[in-house]
Design a protein around this motif. Sequence first.
Motif, PDB file in Angstrom:
ATOM      1  N   ILE A  52       0.855  -1.259   0.147  1.00 47.42           N
ATOM      2  CA  ILE A  52       0.081  -0.097  -0.055  1.00 47.42           C
ATOM      3  C   ILE A  52       0.822   1.222  -0.071  1.00 47.42           C
ATOM      4  CG2 ILE A  52      -1.714   1.349   1.479  1.00 47.42           C
ATOM      5  CD1 ILE A  52      -2.806  -0.961  -0.239  1.00 47.42           C
ATOM      6  N   GLU A  53       2.096   1.164   0.430  1.00 50.73           N
ATOM      7  CA  GLU A  53       3.118   2.116   0.663  1.00 50.73           C
ATOM      8  C   GLU A  53       3.314   2.630  -0.962  1.00 50.73           C
ATOM      9  OE1 GLU A  53       5.572   4.763   2.871  1.00 50.73           O
ATOM     10  OE2 GLU A  53       4.451   3.007   3.771  1.00 50.73           O
ATOM     11  N   ASP A  54       3.640   1.597  -1.923  1.00 54.48           N
ATOM     12  CA  ASP A  54       3.992   1.840  -3.130  1.00 54.48           C
ATOM     13  C   ASP A  54       2.679   2.544  -3.959  1.00 54.48           C
ATOM     14  OD1 ASP A  54       6.397   0.455  -3.027  1.00 54.48           O
ATOM     15  OD2 ASP A  54       5.375  -1.425  -3.283  1.00 54.48           O
ATOM     16  N   TRP A  55       1.622   2.184  -3.693  1.00 54.17           N
ATOM     17  CA  TRP A  55       0.311   2.850  -4.077  1.00 54.17           C
ATOM     18  C   TRP A  55       0.081   4.187  -3.531  1.00 54.17           C
ATOM     19  CZ3 TRP A  55      -4.092   1.456  -7.114  1.00 54.17           C
ATOM     20  CH2 TRP A  55      -5.173   2.248  -6.828  1.00 54.17           C
TER      21      TRP A  55
ATOM     22  N   PHE B 294      -1.959   9.811 -14.821  1.00 61.61           N
ATOM     23  CA  PHE B 294      -2.886   9.947 -13.778  1.00 61.61           C
ATOM     24  C   PHE B 294      -3.003  11.082 -13.157  1.00 61.61           C
ATOM     25  CE2 PHE B 294      -3.231   8.889  -9.206  1.00 61.61           C
ATOM     26  CZ  PHE B 294      -4.411   8.344  -9.108  1.00 61.61           C
ATOM     27  N   GLY B 295      -4.189  11.468 -12.554  1.00 59.31           N
ATOM     28  CA  GLY B 295      -4.152  12.863 -11.953  1.00 59.31           C
ATOM     29  C   GLY B 295      -4.254  14.134 -12.749  1.00 59.31           C
ATOM     30  N   TRP B 296      -4.056  15.114 -11.891  1.00 58.88           N
ATOM     31  CA  TRP B 296      -4.147  16.374 -12.554  1.00 58.88           C
ATOM     32  C   TRP B 296      -3.107  17.281 -11.744  1.00 58.88           C
ATOM     33  CZ3 TRP B 296      -8.500  14.234 -10.856  1.00 58.88           C
ATOM     34  CH2 TRP B 296      -8.965  14.529  -9.530  1.00 58.88           C
ATOM     35  N   SER B 297      -2.913  18.576 -12.153  1.00 60.37           N
ATOM     36  CA  SER B 297      -1.827  19.459 -11.629  1.00 60.37           C
ATOM     37  C   SER B 297      -2.185  19.892 -10.019  1.00 60.37           C
ATOM     38  CB  SER B 297      -1.632  20.548 -12.406  1.00 60.37           C
ATOM     39  OG  SER B 297      -2.880  21.378 -12.691  1.00 60.37           O
ATOM     40  N   SER B 298      -3.199  20.434  -9.999  1.00 57.48           N
ATOM     41  CA  SER B 298      -3.420  20.812  -8.808  1.00 57.48           C
ATOM     42  C   SER B 298      -5.248  21.141  -8.507  1.00 57.48           C
ATOM     43  CB  SER B 298      -3.106  22.194  -8.317  1.00 57.48           C
ATOM     44  OG  SER B 298      -3.518  23.195  -9.228  1.00 57.48           O
ATOM     45  N   PRO B 299      -5.759  20.819  -7.404  1.00 58.58           N
ATOM     46  CA  PRO B 299      -4.844  20.342  -6.089  1.00 58.58           C
ATOM     47  C   PRO B 299      -4.368  18.947  -6.177  1.00 58.58           C
ATOM     48  CG  PRO B 299      -7.464  20.391  -5.710  1.00 58.58           C
ATOM     49  CD  PRO B 299      -7.324  21.068  -7.034  1.00 58.58           C
ATOM     50  N   TRP B 300      -3.220  18.894  -5.649  1.00 65.04           N
ATOM     51  CA  TRP B 300      -2.823  17.586  -5.760  1.00 65.04           C
ATOM     52  C   TRP B 300      -1.845  17.307  -4.616  1.00 65.04           C
ATOM     53  CZ3 TRP B 300      -5.048  13.886  -8.291  1.00 65.04           C
ATOM     54  CH2 TRP B 300      -4.184  12.619  -8.407  1.00 65.04           C
ATOM     55  N   PRO B 301      -1.618  16.161  -3.912  1.00 68.29           N
ATOM     56  CA  PRO B 301      -0.537  15.922  -3.048  1.00 68.29           C
ATOM     57  C   PRO B 301       0.818  15.526  -3.656  1.00 68.29           C
ATOM     58  CG  PRO B 301      -1.859  13.793  -3.382  1.00 68.29           C
ATOM     59  CD  PRO B 301      -2.481  14.867  -4.299  1.00 68.29           C
ATOM     60  N   TRP B 302       1.469  16.693  -3.978  1.00 69.62           N
ATOM     61  CA  TRP B 302       2.656  16.913  -4.569  1.00 69.62           C
ATOM     62  C   TRP B 302       3.815  16.041  -4.236  1.00 69.62           C
ATOM     63  CZ3 TRP B 302       1.658  22.676  -4.732  1.00 69.62           C
ATOM     64  CH2 TRP B 302       0.707  23.031  -5.577  1.00 69.62           C
ATOM     65  N   ASP B 303       4.036  16.042  -2.881  1.00 68.34           N
ATOM     66  CA  ASP B 303       5.144  15.367  -2.158  1.00 68.34           C
ATOM     67  C   ASP B 303       4.939  14.141  -1.809  1.00 68.34           C
ATOM     68  OD1 ASP B 303       7.465  14.719  -0.652  1.00 68.34           O
ATOM     69  OD2 ASP B 303       7.792  16.749   0.059  1.00 68.34           O
ATOM     70  N   GLU B 304       5.692  12.968  -2.656  1.00 64.39           N
ATOM     71  CA  GLU B 304       5.520  11.493  -2.427  1.00 64.39           C
ATOM     72  C   GLU B 304       6.364  11.200  -0.982  1.00 64.39           C
ATOM     73  OE1 GLU B 304       7.768   8.326  -4.404  1.00 64.39           O
ATOM     74  OE2 GLU B 304       8.359  10.232  -5.760  1.00 64.39           O
ATOM     75  N   GLU B 305       6.848  11.947  -0.405  1.00 62.34           N
ATOM     76  CA  GLU B 305       7.531  11.709   1.094  1.00 62.34           C
ATOM     77  C   GLU B 305       6.563  11.989   2.059  1.00 62.34           C
ATOM     78  OE1 GLU B 305      10.100   9.956   1.398  1.00 62.34           O
ATOM     79  OE2 GLU B 305      10.998   9.745  -0.577  1.00 62.34           O
TER      80      GLU B 305
END
Length: 364
Positions: A127-130, A169-180
């Motif tokens: 799930i972390e990879d997802w 996948f997805g769009w530019s914003s709003p979006w969770p930008w930081d995968e960390e």
Amino acid sequence: MAFREMPQLDRIDRKEEKRMGNDQDRERKRPFAIIFLILVLLCMSLTACAGQGKEVSEPERVEVADSVSEPGTAERPGSVSEAEMASASDQTSSGKPTGPDGMQPEETENGKEISDGLEAADRSGSIEDWARAFCRRDGETIAAMSGDKVKETMIEKDLLMGGEDGYSFGWSSPWPWDEEKDYEIIEETDNSAVILYYAWVSDPHVTVWRETLTYRKEDDKCIVEEEELEMLDHICTGEEYARAYPHGINASRMNYYEEEDGSIGEALNNNALREKDSGAYDVLFAPETAAAYLLNFLENPNKVSASVEDVMQEDGSVLVSFAFAEDGSSLKVKMIQPYGKDGIWIPQDDLVNREPERKEKTVH
């Protein structure tokens, strides 16, 4: 996608130029190599026969003849070609053959270079990879981890786009930008999970998305069979508030205030002061409207009402009380003004009343 593809195409062009040059050089050398190969093979056969006192049998003659190809024809499977002889000693430390330019040849499928799709399948074990793939908008990994039903649903919602040639996948914003930093797995079992994403726009402003997944394990890979994404951007009940902020505000990415330079609250304050004459950020200069805006409450006083306590705390903060008419719950939010009296207000946890309180219904 385009920014990843351009360097790859340049690399392919350079390899193609080198390959063409090597092909031309190989064509010039091929007749001499064939003659040399015939002589070597005949000498080997005659030597073997002389040593064993027998003639070359018919099957052996056929094998010798088949091992040499006509110039310009394709080699038979298993035959010894000039290219194979030339590359027999050209091995990498891993034992894999290298291409004409010394690089390891890239795997291909249907005449195309394999892109992130197969690599995505290798990093789809958890799930972390997802969650990380979600944040970086990695359509190949999301598609590789999605069951057919989930994939179809995401395509219908315009969240996942593409097909055999690749996925975005997805769009530019709003979006969770930081995968960390922009996700948090708050619940996980052997076949289900709940993930919070923190979606940004450039104001900066952040909204919580809550994703619920049902999945199965298949060959050490995680296949998502059901997916529900809830965007908590119009909160109007205490239950929704608790779903968006299960650990409160301060311990989450919703905390605009950080005691360091370059915090998101400071950036928002600078933008608000710079654009103060335009009125675009007026809601941030009053504690009750700032709380409602930054915590993404529904803008409807009939469903969400706010009131400011008259007493200012010793640290200069004030408490804002919110009442949610739909479920009868209430909540207090601590509001601070860390950037001076002319600056914006920032929400913080009221440590005494962090959880929404429900009014008990009276039975008549």
